[in-house]
Design a protein around this motif. Structure first.
Motif, PDB file in Angstrom:
ATOM      1  N   VAL A   1       0.838  -1.206   0.000  1.00  0.00           N
ATOM      2  CA  VAL A   1       0.000   0.000   0.000  1.00  0.00           C
ATOM      3  C   VAL A   1       0.871   1.253   0.000  1.00  0.00           C
TER       4      VAL A   1
ATOM      5  N   ALA B   1       1.815   1.725  -3.475  1.00  0.00           N
ATOM      6  CA  ALA B   1       0.642   2.171  -4.235  1.00  0.00           C
ATOM      7  C   ALA B   1       0.426   3.670  -4.059  1.00  0.00           C
TER       8      ALA B   1
ATOM      9  N   ASP C   1      -4.649  -2.895  -6.836  1.00  0.00           N
ATOM     10  CA  ASP C   1      -5.389  -2.897  -5.581  1.00  0.00           C
ATOM     11  C   ASP C   1      -6.036  -4.257  -5.299  1.00  0.00           C
TER      12      ASP C   1
ATOM     13  N   GLU D   1      -6.385  -2.208   4.044  1.00  0.00           N
ATOM     14  CA  GLU D   1      -7.148  -2.395   2.808  1.00  0.00           C
ATOM     15  C   GLU D   1      -7.787  -1.069   2.391  1.00  0.00           C
TER      16      GLU D   1
ATOM     17  N   GLY E   1      -5.351   1.185   0.803  1.00  0.00           N
ATOM     18  CA  GLY E   1      -5.175   0.811  -0.609  1.00  0.00           C
ATOM     19  C   GLY E   1      -6.255   1.436  -1.482  1.00  0.00           C
ATOM     20  N   ASP E   2      -7.503   1.426  -0.975  1.00  0.00           N
ATOM     21  CA  ASP E   2      -8.600   2.067  -1.723  1.00  0.00           C
ATOM     22  C   ASP E   2      -8.303   3.550  -1.933  1.00  0.00           C
TER      23      ASP E   2
ATOM     24  N   THR F   1      -5.863   4.184  -4.585  1.00  0.00           N
ATOM     25  CA  THR F   1      -6.556   4.028  -5.871  1.00  0.00           C
ATOM     26  C   THR F   1      -7.373   5.276  -6.212  1.00  0.00           C
TER      27      THR F   1
END
Lengths: 214, 214
Positions: free
Chosen positions: A23, A26, A49, A91, A94-95, A98
């Motif tokens: 993450v 990311a 993701d 998690e 991570g969203d 994105t």
């Protein structure tokens, strides 16, 4: 039995560290994509993701299997529970990476962030990166002190977030409303990303110091 | 042992229903406060969120105690896990109701929502209310069919959200950027509230139909 439990818990923790590191990459890539209007990089962040989400599912599953097989109690059970909560936070981070990446796309090849606001977005991106890095470190080597440090870092993030909001809303000439909204949402994604990093720290601290289940 | 487990699970579920009903009232009050510029009601919504958070903590604690005492396996363990995840979603819904309520305050006694956008906010508030009501019903009487219905309702919500975004961003005369941002965030709070209601439905469906832990 004890050895098995500890091996399972270590495996869960390794997966959490991997997830958090992923993450971190990311969000770093999302910030780069945003500031350089790199459409391919933005698309890659969004596509990857799914791997983070899969890791979260694997962690939840391994925790359930461990509880079912080993029937841990008190602190051990709490450690597994905390792992699931941390996975949920990561998690969500991570969203948010994105979301940042996706904001790059509609304006391509024009950059989303106007030149005069770039410096603040570079700063907020750097602050987010430092916090997720610290969250990964706290998971790799649990340390209640370092965990609470994340709360102090969050004050810096909140201050940066406020400055960015003022810069967006008070800009002269005024931004058009669509652009203003995009930039405020972007700032919010970084701020919420940092909140989840703080949650990770708090949960690790709770696991280390929390009162036992009674 | 079996009876005790079932009593504990029923207690957890009752708390989830109470929590969801409380969040439903919070969002309904937040919408009323928003549309009538009722500052006292808005403050009350924000203050009451602490009760929802406390319920979430109680649920987590009862789940940990139940796992520790009863060492449930497979489906029973899954049911407890799902309860914690549902509590996390519902707690977040409470936060979003608070966000809506808070948006009422800075403009008081002027309403936050301009007259020509009121009708769409009434609609999105009503759609959110229907979805949280359904989520509470699904928890009170688990039903995989009703749970998946929430996903269809979410299509209506997404459509409404899109229409609201267009109405805000394409408004003539254009809104100033601060007002535009507030309204877009408001629309987003309702849309995310609905997403969490969908999550609740999906988790209940998963508990009813999910493959066992192996």
């Amino acid at each position: 039995m004890r050895k098995e439990f500890e091996a399972d818990l270590a495996a869960v923790n390794d997966m959490l560290v991997t997830m958090t590191t992923s993450v971190r990459t990311a969000m770093a890539d999302a910030t780069t994509a945003l500031l350089t209007a790199d459409r391919n990089l933005a698309t890659a962040v969004a596509a990857r993701d799914a791997e983070v989400n899969a890791l979260r599912d694997q962690i939840e599953n391994l925790v359930l299997v461990t509880i079912a097989r080993q029937a841990p109690v008190a602190g051990d059970l709490r450690a597994l529970f905390v792992a699931v909560q941390v996975a949920t936070d990561v998690e969500r981070m991570g969203d948010l990476a994105t979301h940042v990446a996706r904001t790059t796309l509609p304006y391509h090849p024009r950059p989303t962030v106007p030149a005069d606001l770039r410096a603040l977005f570079v700063q907020i991106g750097r602050a987010a990166d430092e916090m997720v890095t610290k969250a990964a470190e706290v998971l790799a080597a649990p340390d209640a002190e370092a965990a609470t440090e994340l709360e102090r870092d969050d004050d810096t993030m909140d201050d940066l977030h406020r400055r960015l909001l003022s810069a967006i809303l008070d800009r002269k000439p005024a931004l058009d409303v669509t652009m203003g909204v995009q930039l405020v949402l972007l700032a919010r994604f970084y701020e919420r990303f940092a909140d989840h990093a703080v949650n990770v720290g708090q949960r690790v601290a709770f696991r280390l110091t929390g009162s036992p289940v009674h």
